[in-house]
Design an enzyme around this catalytic site. Structure first.
Site, mmCIF file in Angstrom:
data_model
loop_
_atom_site.group_PDB
_atom_site.id
_atom_site.type_symbol
_atom_site.label_atom_id
_atom_site.label_comp_id
_atom_site.label_asym_id
_atom_site.label_seq_id
_atom_site.Cartn_x
_atom_site.Cartn_y
_atom_site.Cartn_z
ATOM 1 N N ARG A 1 -49.447 -26.784 55.441
ATOM 2 C CA ARG A 1 -48.479 -26.167 55.019
ATOM 3 C C ARG A 1 -47.554 -25.248 55.632
ATOM 4 N NH1 ARG A 1 -47.446 -22.860 50.191
ATOM 5 N NH2 ARG A 1 -45.652 -23.097 49.325
ATOM 6 N N HIS B 1 -43.994 -25.507 56.999
ATOM 7 C CA HIS B 1 -42.857 -24.786 56.701
ATOM 8 C C HIS B 1 -42.610 -23.836 57.743
ATOM 9 C CE1 HIS B 1 -42.820 -24.751 52.154
ATOM 10 N NE2 HIS B 1 -43.748 -25.844 52.390
ATOM 11 N N TRP C 1 -52.520 -33.765 44.098
ATOM 12 C CA TRP C 1 -51.820 -35.122 44.174
ATOM 13 C C TRP C 1 -52.928 -36.381 44.161
ATOM 14 C CZ3 TRP C 1 -49.957 -31.304 47.216
ATOM 15 C CH2 TRP C 1 -48.645 -30.937 47.043
#
Length: 312
Positions: free
Chosen positions: A34, A38, A178
């Site tokens: 991540r 990002h 998820w």
């Protein structure tokens, strides 16, 4: 301290930082992915600004963006690596950590090239609001990713990164993982999107997400979740085609994901014939590495979930 340019040594030390028994699901891998994503996802093709070159998240103007909440932990986990290899730039370290983490968690090998330069100040930090908002739909996804230069297939492939990690109520405002094994890279995200029944759920914060209500679940079991942007991948016909392909063919997904992630971390970077990056910050040529920061996770104070707009 390693020899300047010894990226294999850096890779080994990134691997040594992955196991984190007291953090999330026991691995720093998802937060490294991540962080890389990002750091690069701020790129705007029209203005040729943003992207991973610069490591602008070192400054509050970018690091304090609510979309980056929680990434201070990933940055802090990599500080021991920076300490051992002070010559490496943060922009190289963060993107390399994402590529290494993907492979170490069972994913494909992502082609990664070095040479990024750290910004010398915050004057070139991109404006906030360029990262995806998980509470939105298909039109929003296309607006965000087309701006970076991606097409529909690449958007869906990148979404497969949701095979890793989880959402936090005190960061994005969403809550839960998820997939069943959030530290193992696979194509399960796409399979679950298609095969399970996802029901809308409003969290105490007022934020809406989707959950799978397992009839065999026991009290206290954690629910799997999906973001509104995830559900848009199956309700939009053009996106769904690729969801179905990736659910059925793991090798195809791995191949496409490796290519699009490599493209992601190269956004905005220009290289000469030798592969050297030519668009550096305030220095013509050269490899500008910012000084080491703190090993302690520092960032904006936690916001209450009701105040957080979810951007993942």
């Amino acid at each position: 301290m390693s020899r300047t340019g010894d990226y294999d040594a850096v890779r080994r030390d990134i691997v040594a930082q992955l196991k984190k028994p007291d953090y999330d699901d026991g691995s720093a891998g998802p937060v490294f992915v991540r962080l890389a994503w990002h750091s690069a996802g701020t790129y705007d093709a029209e203005s040729d600004t943003g992207g991973s070159n610069g490591a602008g998240m070192r400054y509050e103007a970018e690091g304090g963006d609510p979309a980056n909440a929680g990434l201070q932990h990933g940055r802090a986990f990599l500080e021991p690596v920076k300490e051992k290899h002070p010559w490496i730039t943060y922009s190289d370290l963060w993107t390399l950590a994402g590529a290494v983490a993907i492979e170490e968690m069972g994913g494909p090998k992502v082609q990664w090239k070095p040479g990024r330069t750290d910004l010398v100040d915050d004057s070139k930090v991109p404006p906030r609001g360029r990262l995806p908002d998980g509470a939105q739909g298909a039109d929003h996804l296309r607006f965000i990713f087309y701006r970076m230069g991606f097409n529909d297939q690449e958007i869906v492939a990148l979404a497969g990164g949701h095979n890793l990690g989880r959402c936090h109520i005190d960061r994005s405002g969403f809550q839960g993982p998820w997939v069943n094994n959030p530290t193992r890279f696979s194509n399960q995200f796409f399979k679950l999107l298609l095969r399970l029944e996802w029901s809308p759920k409003t969290l105490p914060s007022g934020i809406k997400q989707f959950v799978y209500v397992d009839p065999d679940a026991e009290e206290g079991d954690e629910q799997l979740m999906m973001l509104p942007t995830d559900i848009a991948l199956v309700t939009d016909p053009k996106f769904r085609v690729w969801v179905e392909k990736y659910a059925e063919d793991k090798d195809l997904f791995f191949d496409h994901f490796a290519k699009v992630f490599a493209k992601l971390v190269e956004l905005g970077i220009r290289r000469n014939e030798q592969g050297a990056i030519v668009n550096t910050d305030n220095v013509k040529g050269g490899y500008v590495s910012a000084p080491k920061k703190s090993n302690t996770a520092t960032g904006p104070p936690k916001k209450q979930a009701a105040e957080v707009r979810a951007r993942l």
